[in-house]
Design a protein around this motif. Structure first.
Motif, PDB file in Angstrom:
ATOM      1  N   VAL A   1      45.479  35.787  46.642  1.00  0.00           N
ATOM      2  CA  VAL A   1      45.622  35.260  47.923  1.00  0.00           C
ATOM      3  C   VAL A   1      46.144  36.337  48.854  1.00  0.00           C
ATOM      4  O   VAL A   1      46.496  35.931  50.104  1.00  0.00           O
ATOM      5  N   GLN A   2      46.793  37.489  48.457  1.00  0.00           N
ATOM      6  CA  GLN A   2      47.379  38.311  49.039  1.00  0.00           C
ATOM      7  C   GLN A   2      46.334  39.212  49.881  1.00  0.00           C
ATOM      8  O   GLN A   2      45.717  39.917  49.444  1.00  0.00           O
ATOM      9  N   ASP A   3      46.633  39.224  51.420  1.00  0.00           N
ATOM     10  CA  ASP A   3      45.775  40.096  52.199  1.00  0.00           C
ATOM     11  C   ASP A   3      46.536  41.194  52.492  1.00  0.00           C
ATOM     12  O   ASP A   3      47.411  41.355  53.221  1.00  0.00           O
ATOM     13  N   TYR A   4      46.326  42.505  52.084  1.00  0.00           N
ATOM     14  CA  TYR A   4      46.925  43.882  52.161  1.00  0.00           C
ATOM     15  C   TYR A   4      46.242  44.352  53.549  1.00  0.00           C
ATOM     16  O   TYR A   4      46.858  45.545  53.878  1.00  0.00           O
ATOM     17  N   GLY A   5      45.170  44.145  54.031  1.00  0.00           N
ATOM     18  CA  GLY A   5      44.692  44.661  55.522  1.00  0.00           C
ATOM     19  C   GLY A   5      43.928  45.943  55.185  1.00  0.00           C
ATOM     20  O   GLY A   5      43.618  46.133  54.028  1.00  0.00           O
TER      21      GLY A   5
ATOM     22  N   LYS B   1      44.639  40.241  38.764  1.00  0.00           N
ATOM     23  CA  LYS B   1      44.130  39.212  39.749  1.00  0.00           C
ATOM     24  C   LYS B   1      42.780  39.872  40.348  1.00  0.00           C
ATOM     25  O   LYS B   1      42.596  41.195  40.243  1.00  0.00           O
ATOM     26  N   PRO B   2      41.873  39.136  40.687  1.00  0.00           N
ATOM     27  CA  PRO B   2      40.575  39.501  41.595  1.00  0.00           C
ATOM     28  C   PRO B   2      40.941  40.177  42.800  1.00  0.00           C
ATOM     29  O   PRO B   2      41.855  39.899  43.538  1.00  0.00           O
ATOM     30  N   ALA B   3      40.310  41.489  43.115  1.00  0.00           N
ATOM     31  CA  ALA B   3      40.521  42.007  44.356  1.00  0.00           C
ATOM     32  C   ALA B   3      39.227  42.251  45.026  1.00  0.00           C
ATOM     33  O   ALA B   3      37.938  42.685  44.281  1.00  0.00           O
ATOM     34  N   ILE B   4      39.301  42.199  46.349  1.00  0.00           N
ATOM     35  CA  ILE B   4      37.880  42.199  47.157  1.00  0.00           C
ATOM     36  C   ILE B   4      38.202  43.387  47.900  1.00  0.00           C
ATOM     37  O   ILE B   4      39.147  43.586  48.851  1.00  0.00           O
TER      38      ILE B   4
END
Length: 302
Positions: free
Chosen positions: A272-276, A171-174
């Motif tokens: 869509v997962q926000d790891y903070g 998945k793409p990661a920002i």
């Protein structure tokens, strides 16, 4: 190996002639081999490249068809069969670092699947027999494919639950830090248990080159520095630029207790997962061996 057989008998005679149809034989073995390779990939936690799995399955199907041609009896030797199985995994998984594991899983699934098809055949009032050392069935093609699919699903569930292998997805990661962002391709792996010992949050591991835009001003890192993370952190502390950096202990195959230099991020979002706010460890080695990703992270609890 499984073949499709149909019988034809001369009218008024009591003998049957076995006819093996190469097209059905190839198609049947191709589908079953593909399912076996796919199940092996999922159980071994491999990144799935369906085209290469299809090529490996086609190799096995071609072998299954070749043994029925005149003069090809030598292919029935156990070493030839084993060699073809290994070649199938070599083609299907190419540069995998888990080639031995995935090959053993593939062989185990092949044996289990054969037993499953045999059991379903018996329950259906049909039998499996051997012809020239090759397993064939009197079941029609649809029944065999249905049996293989059911066995594939059951084996995948059983082996995955018992062995606890990982499931992987890209998945793409920002990654965001101090107003700067980088976009990576992360492999989300349920088998990755690397966490921050302080917060308990998952830790992302990324190729160090991808993180250079996020480094504090004046900080220059290279591969040799990342291979000696303790000394590097001491140098950063002496220079007054160690803010945000941490040492992260880890264990891996062949490494009982290693260290990685990690950088704290303000926010990490994977899909869509926000790891903070989590740590991102900088790997001196490439994360991917050809899978097309440059970061690795586990799934947070809850």
């Amino acid at each position: 190996m499984i073949s499709d057989e149909r019988h034809s008998g001369a009218e008024g005679e009591g003998t049957n002639v076995t006819v093996v149809y190469i097209d059905s034989l190839f198609l049947l073995n191709f589908v079953i081999n593909y399912l076996l390779l796919l199940a092996s990939a999922r159980l071994a936690g491999e990144v799935i490249h369906r085209l290469w799995l299809a090529l490996g399955a086609a190799l096995g199907a071609g072998y299954a068809a070749a043994v029925f041609f005149p003069g090809m009896g030598f292919l029935l030797h156990p070493l030839c069969k084993l060699g073809v199985a290994v070649l199938m995994t070599l083609v299907g998984f190419r540069k995998s670092r888990r080639l031995l594991r995935v090959t053993l899983i593939f062989l185990g699934l092949a044996c289990a699947l054969g037993g499953g098809i045999f059991a379903i055949g018996l329950l259906g009032g049909r039998t499996l027999t051997l012809k020239n050392g090759v397993l064939y069935s009197k079941m029609d093609l649809k029944m065999l494919l249905l049996s293989a699919s059911v066995c594939y699903l059951i084996l995948s569930l059983v082996f995955r639950r018992s062995a606890g292998h990982s499931v992987r997805e890209q998945k793409p990661a920002i990654l965001s830090r101090n107003g700067k962002k980088v976009v990576l391709t992360a492999l989300l792996d349920t088998g990755n248990t690397l966490t921050d010992p302080v917060t308990g949050k998952p830790v992302m591991v990324a190729d160090w080159q991808q993180l250079t835009p996020l480094l504090p001003s004046g900080v220059m890192l290279d591969e040799p520095a990342l291979r000696t993370p303790v000394e590097t952190l001491e140098c950063l502390a002496e220079q007054g630029t160690a803010c945000g950096f941490r040492l992260l202990p880890y264990q891996a195959v062949g490494v009982e207790c290693g260290m990685l230099l990690a950088l704290s991020m303000e926010r990490v979002q994977v899909g869509v997962q926000d790891y903070g706010s989590i740590l991102v460890a900088m790997s001196p080695n490439r994360i991917s061996d050809g899978g097309g990703y440059n970061a690795l992270i586990g799934i947070p609890n809850g």
